[in-house]
Design a protein around this motif. Structure first.
Motif, PDB file in Angstrom:
ATOM      1  N   ALA A  32       0.836  -1.197   0.000  1.00 41.65           N
ATOM      2  CA  ALA A  32       0.000   0.000   0.000  1.00 41.65           C
ATOM      3  C   ALA A  32       0.875   1.253   0.000  1.00 41.65           C
ATOM      4  O   ALA A  32       0.387   2.352   0.210  1.00 41.65           O
ATOM      5  N   ALA A  33       2.173   1.070  -0.191  1.00 41.40           N
ATOM      6  CA  ALA A  33       3.136   2.174  -0.206  1.00 41.40           C
ATOM      7  C   ALA A  33       4.297   1.773  -1.102  1.00 41.40           C
ATOM      8  O   ALA A  33       4.311   0.663  -1.639  1.00 41.40           O
ATOM      9  N   ARG A  34       5.251   2.668  -1.239  1.00 41.65           N
ATOM     10  CA  ARG A  34       6.456   2.358  -2.004  1.00 41.65           C
ATOM     11  C   ARG A  34       7.640   3.001  -1.314  1.00 41.65           C
ATOM     12  O   ARG A  34       7.498   3.948  -0.535  1.00 41.65           O
ATOM     13  N   ILE A  35       8.808   2.503  -1.609  1.00 45.03           N
ATOM     14  CA  ILE A  35      10.053   3.035  -1.064  1.00 45.03           C
ATOM     15  C   ILE A  35      10.654   3.933  -2.134  1.00 45.03           C
ATOM     16  O   ILE A  35      10.889   3.490  -3.257  1.00 45.03           O
ATOM     17  N   ARG A  45      20.521   2.479  -2.051  1.00 46.12           N
ATOM     18  CA  ARG A  45      19.961   1.234  -2.598  1.00 46.12           C
ATOM     19  C   ARG A  45      19.994   0.121  -1.547  1.00 46.12           C
ATOM     20  O   ARG A  45      19.026  -0.611  -1.392  1.00 46.12           O
ATOM     21  N   THR A  46      21.093   0.011  -0.809  1.00 43.88           N
ATOM     22  CA  THR A  46      21.203  -1.004   0.235  1.00 43.88           C
ATOM     23  C   THR A  46      20.179  -0.761   1.336  1.00 43.88           C
ATOM     24  O   THR A  46      19.526  -1.695   1.804  1.00 43.88           O
ATOM     25  N   ALA A  47      20.015   0.487   1.758  1.00 47.82           N
ATOM     26  CA  ALA A  47      19.028   0.819   2.785  1.00 47.82           C
ATOM     27  C   ALA A  47      17.615   0.487   2.303  1.00 47.82           C
ATOM     28  O   ALA A  47      16.797  -0.064   3.050  1.00 47.82           O
ATOM     29  N   ALA A  48      17.318   0.810   1.046  1.00 42.81           N
ATOM     30  CA  ALA A  48      15.989   0.523   0.491  1.00 42.81           C
ATOM     31  C   ALA A  48      15.741  -0.985   0.425  1.00 42.81           C
ATOM     32  O   ALA A  48      14.645  -1.455   0.748  1.00 42.81           O
ATOM     33  N   LEU A  49      16.749  -1.743   0.033  1.00 41.01           N
ATOM     34  CA  LEU A  49      16.600  -3.203  -0.034  1.00 41.01           C
ATOM     35  C   LEU A  49      16.408  -3.814   1.348  1.00 41.01           C
ATOM     36  O   LEU A  49      15.615  -4.755   1.516  1.00 41.01           O
ATOM     37  N   LEU A  50      17.110  -3.275   2.351  1.00 39.39           N
ATOM     38  CA  LEU A  50      16.926  -3.764   3.725  1.00 39.39           C
ATOM     39  C   LEU A  50      15.507  -3.494   4.227  1.00 39.39           C
ATOM     40  O   LEU A  50      14.870  -4.356   4.835  1.00 39.39           O
ATOM     41  N   LEU A  51      15.018  -2.285   3.963  1.00 40.39           N
ATOM     42  CA  LEU A  51      13.651  -1.949   4.364  1.00 40.39           C
ATOM     43  C   LEU A  51      12.641  -2.824   3.629  1.00 40.39           C
ATOM     44  O   LEU A  51      11.689  -3.337   4.220  1.00 40.39           O
ATOM     45  N   PRO A  64       7.465  -1.834  -3.668  1.00 39.16           N
ATOM     46  CA  PRO A  64       8.320  -1.498  -4.809  1.00 39.16           C
ATOM     47  C   PRO A  64       9.299  -0.382  -4.442  1.00 39.16           C
ATOM     48  O   PRO A  64       8.994   0.474  -3.603  1.00 39.16           O
ATOM     49  N   ILE A  65      10.469  -0.403  -5.051  1.00 39.39           N
ATOM     50  CA  ILE A  65      11.465   0.637  -4.865  1.00 39.39           C
ATOM     51  C   ILE A  65      11.492   1.485  -6.131  1.00 39.39           C
ATOM     52  O   ILE A  65      11.648   0.960  -7.227  1.00 39.39           O
TER      53      ILE A  65
END
Length: 70
Positions: A32-35, A45-51, A64-65
């Motif tokens: 229901a959201a996106r990064i 990118r690493t922080a987004a993948l961890l989240l 989705p990122i």
């Protein structure tokens, strides 16, 4: 160190958002959201993948990122 600051900022933002109201990231196992990452670099990118992985493991939904959405 920058990754740690980014994750800490995300945690703090989440706590502040919860104080005013709830932020819905997933609904019934669906995103229901996106990064959103402002710039394409390895730290962000690493922080987004961890989240993304944390939310997927907690809820079953994969957020989705996306990069630089205005």
């Amino acid at each position: 160190m920058r990754l740690f600051r980014t994750l800490l900022l995300l945690l703090f933002a989440g706590l502040c958002a919860e104080a005013d109201g709830q932020t819905v990231l997933t609904r019934r196992g669906k995103p229901a959201a996106r990064i959103v990452v402002a710039a394409e670099n390895s730290t962000d990118r690493t922080a987004a993948l961890l989240l993304q992985r944390f939310v997927r493991e907690a809820s079953g939904a994969e957020l989705p990122i996306v990069q630089g959405v205005k």
